[in-house]
Design an enzyme around this catalytic site. Structure first.
Site, PDB file in Angstrom:
ATOM      1  N   GLU A   1       0.816  -1.221   0.000  1.00 37.26           N
ATOM      2  CA  GLU A   1       0.000   0.000   0.000  1.00 37.26           C
ATOM      3  C   GLU A   1       0.852   1.275   0.000  1.00 37.26           C
ATOM      4  OE1 GLU A   1      -3.599   0.328  -0.008  1.00 37.26           O
ATOM      5  OE2 GLU A   1      -2.732   2.247  -0.574  1.00 37.26           O
TER       6      GLU A   1
ATOM      7  N   GLY B   1      12.545  15.434   3.735  1.00 31.64           N
ATOM      8  CA  GLY B   1      12.425  13.971   3.672  1.00 31.64           C
ATOM      9  C   GLY B   1      11.399  13.494   2.656  1.00 31.64           C
TER      10      GLY B   1
ATOM     11  N   ASP C   1       9.882   8.107 -10.492  1.00 37.45           N
ATOM     12  CA  ASP C   1       9.106   7.695  -9.319  1.00 37.45           C
ATOM     13  C   ASP C   1       7.604   7.672  -9.655  1.00 37.45           C
ATOM     14  OD1 ASP C   1       8.962   7.295  -6.258  1.00 37.45           O
ATOM     15  OD2 ASP C   1       7.613   8.980  -6.612  1.00 37.45           O
TER      16      ASP C   1
ATOM     17  N   LYS D   1       5.024   4.370  -9.759  1.00 37.50           N
ATOM     18  CA  LYS D   1       3.722   4.317  -9.085  1.00 37.50           C
ATOM     19  C   LYS D   1       2.595   4.070 -10.083  1.00 37.50           C
ATOM     20  CE  LYS D   1       5.342   7.279  -5.350  1.00 37.50           C
ATOM     21  NZ  LYS D   1       5.616   8.669  -4.988  1.00 37.50           N
TER      22      LYS D   1
HETATM   23  N1  HSE Z   1       9.836  10.686  -3.361  1.00 38.36           N
HETATM   24  C1  HSE Z   1       8.472  10.329  -3.241  1.00 38.36           C
HETATM   25  C2  HSE Z   1       7.644  11.591  -3.472  1.00 38.36           C
HETATM   26  C3  HSE Z   1       8.204   9.780  -1.867  1.00 38.36           C
HETATM   27  O1  HSE Z   1       8.213  12.679  -3.530  1.00 38.36           O
HETATM   28  O2  HSE Z   1       6.455  11.471  -3.642  1.00 38.36           O
HETATM   29  C4  HSE Z   1       6.916   9.028  -1.777  1.00 38.36           C
HETATM   30  O3  HSE Z   1       6.861   7.941  -2.630  1.00 38.36           O
END
Ligand code: HSE
Length: 433
Positions: free
Chosen positions: A130, A188, A202, A206
Site C-alpha cells: 500500500e 524527507g 518515481d 507508481k
Molecule cells: N519521493 C516520493 C515523493 C516519496 O516525492 O512522492 C513518496 O513515494
C-alpha cells in the site's frame, strides 16, 4: 492474545516512522487486530546515527538483514531499504521462508513485481505494498477492495510529492527549481536519489503499480512514456498562470478503444481544476469506474508518518489474519486478466498542447509557424507574443486544440528547423482535468 513478531529492514525516514507509530498507537493497533505486536528486530547498516524521536537503546538493532530473514520466530518482514538490490533478494528470501512481507518499494515492484508476486503466491504468503503508491492515501486498497465491481476507465493524478512541492513553490513563491529541490530533500520527501523524482521515474513506478492493480494488466515500465520536470522553465510556469492554467506532473492511465495509454509528463491543467489546488507534498488521484463514476483521492503522498501509516495498514491486516488463522489467498495478489489491455503507443495519444516558440520578431514568422501546424492537422486556439524586440528571438506562446502526438512531434521538428526559430520549442501537454 497471540503474538505477531515483526522484523524491519531499514531504519531510514519511513522505518523510523514505523517505530514511532508503534510507540504512539501500539495499544489501539493491538486492540484492533487482537494480537500482540512485537518489533522483534530491526536491521540497518548504520546503527549509530541518531533518529529523531526514537530511543535506539530500546530497540533490538542488528547490523545484518540475515538476522531478520533467518529468524524463524519472525512472521512479517517490513522492507524499507528501497532500491532494487539487495531489497529484491531479501524479499524473495523472506517469502521463500514463509514470511509475509510489507514493502514501500515502488521501484522494486515496478521492475520486479511479477517475480515477487509469483514467489508470494508459490509460498502462500501475503505481500503488502500500500505504501508504494501515493504515500498515506489508502489508494491501492480502495481500488482493490472498494472497486472490484467496476471496469476502470482512467486513473490519473499527482503521485510525486517532491515534484508537486517544487512546482507549487515555483508557481506561488516564484522560487527557482534548485532552491525548492533542496527544501524538499531536507523535509524527507525526495528519494535518496532525487533524480528519480524530478525525472518522473518515481511517478512512472507508481503508475505502473496502480495501473496493474486498476486495469489488471501487465505493463512494462519502459513502455510508460516518462518526462520529468527538469525542463519546466520558470517562464512556462508564469505563462501558464497568466493563461489561467497550472503546471503539474501528472501520471495518466486511460483505457480506450480496447487499449491502454500510460504516460507521465508535466501537464497544464485549468487553474479551476481540483487538481490545480493540490499543492505542496499532497497527492491527488482521480479514478473513473463504470459503475461508481468519478472518485478523487487526496492526501499526503510522501513524508515519514503518512508513509509509515500506509505500511502499518498492510502490516496490521496481515497480523490480524495470521493471528486468527485466516489464510492468504492467491487471488489477493495482483494478477493479469484473461484479456489484458494492449498498450497504445505514445504517438497515438491525443492532447491539446502549449508551445513556446523562440522566434525572430519579424513579419511573416508567425505565418510560417502556423502554416506548419496547419499542414500537420493542428489547429490553434490562441497565440500570444510575449515581448517585442525587432529582429531578435522572442517567446511566442501558442495553445492548440486536441491533436495527435505523432503530428505534433513532426510539426515541432519542422518548426525547429526554420531559420527564424532560435532554439528548441518548449511543448507541454494540456489536459482538461
Ligand atoms: N519521493 C516520493 C515523493 C516519496 O516525492 O512522492 C513518496 O513515494
Amino acid at each position: 492474545m497471540n503474538e505477531i513478531r515483526i522484523g524491519l529492514l531499514g531504519l531510514g525516514t519511513v522505518g523510523a516512522g514505523v517505530v514511532k507509530i508503534l510507540d504512539t498507537h501500539g495499544a489501539e493497533m493491538q486492540e484492533r487486530t487482537d494480537c500482540r505486536l512485537t518489533l522483534a528486530a530491526i536491521a540497518d547498516a548504520d546503527l549509530v546515527r541518531e533518529r529523531e524521536g526514537i530511543d535506539l537503546a530500546r530497540l533490538h538493532l542488528v547490523p545484518d538483514a540475515r538476522q531478520v530473514l533467518d529468524d524463524p520466530s519472525i512472521q512479517i518482514v517490513i522492507e524499507l531499504i528501497g532500491g532494487l538490490e539487495p531489497a529484491r533478494t531479501f524479499i524473495l528470501r523472506a517469502l521463500a521462508a514463509g514470511k509475509h512481507v510489507v514493502t514501500a518499494n515502488k521501484a522494486l515492484l515496478a521492475h520486479h513485481g511479477a517475480e515477487l508476486f509469483e514467489q508470494a503466491r508459490r509460498h502462500r504468503v501475503m505481500l503488502g505494498f500500500e505504501a508504494a503508491v501515493a504515500g498515506g492515501i489508502p489508494l491501492l486498497r480502495a481500488v482493490r477492495e472498494g472497486l472490484p465491481a467496476n471496469r476502470i476507465a482512467s486513473v490519473f493524478g499527482i503521485v510525486n510529492g517532491t515534484c508537486n512541492y517544487i512546482l507549487s513553490k515555483m508557481t506561488d513563491e516564484r522560487l527557482d527549481f534548485s532552491v525548492v529541490l533542496k527544501e524538499a530533500q531536507a523535509r524527507g520527501y525526495a528519494e535518496a536519489d532525487p533524480a528519480l523524482d524530478i525525472e518522473g521515474m518515481d511517478s512512472a513506478h507508481k503508475l505502473q503499480i496502480l495501473a496493474m492493480v486498476a486495469f489488471r494488466t501487465s505493463l512494462d515500465l519502459k513502455d510508460i512514456y516518462t518526462e520529468g520536470i527538469t525542463g519546466v522553465a520558470h517562464e512556462d510556469v508564469v505563462n501558464a498562470a497568466e493563461l489561467g492554467y497550472r503546471i503539474k506532473l501528472l501520471a495518466i492511465a486511460k483505457a480506450s478503444d480496447g487499449g491502454l495509454e500510460a504516460r507521465v509528463h508535466p501537464t497544464m491543467i485549468p487553474a479551476q481544476s481540483p487538481l490545480a489546488a493540490v499543492s505542496g507534498v499532497y497527492n491527488a488521484v482521480f479514478i473513473s469506474g463504470d459503475n461508481v463514476g468519478n472518485l478523487m483521492f487526496y492526501g499526503r503522498g510522501a513524508g515519514q508518518l503518512p508513509t509509515a501509516s500506509a505500511v502499518w495498514s498492510d502490516a496490521l491486516e496481515i497480523a490480524r489474519r495470521v493471528a486468527h488463522g485466516i489464510p492468504a489467498l492467491p487471488v489477493e495478489l495482483p494478477s493479469v486478466a484473461k484479456a489484458p489491455l494492449p498498450l497504445r503507443p505514445m504517438d497515438e495519444i491525443r492532447s491539446a498542447y502549449y508551445l513556446r516558440v523562440m522566434a525572430l520578431d519579424r513579419p511573416g514568422v508567425l505565418a510560417q509557424v502556423a502554416g506548419i501546424l496547419g499542414r500537420h492537422d493542428i489547429s490553434l486556439v490562441s497565440v500570444l507574443q510575449k515581448a517585442r524586440a525587432e529582429g531578435e528571438a522572442v517567446p511566442v506562446v501558442m495553445l492548440t486544440h486536441d491533436a495527435r502526438e505523432r503530428d505534433m512531434r513532426a510539426a515541432l521538428a519542422a518548426i525547429d528547423r526554420l531559420p527564424v526559430v532560435a532554439s528548441r520549442t518548449t511543448m507541454i501537454r494540456v489536459e482538461p482535468a
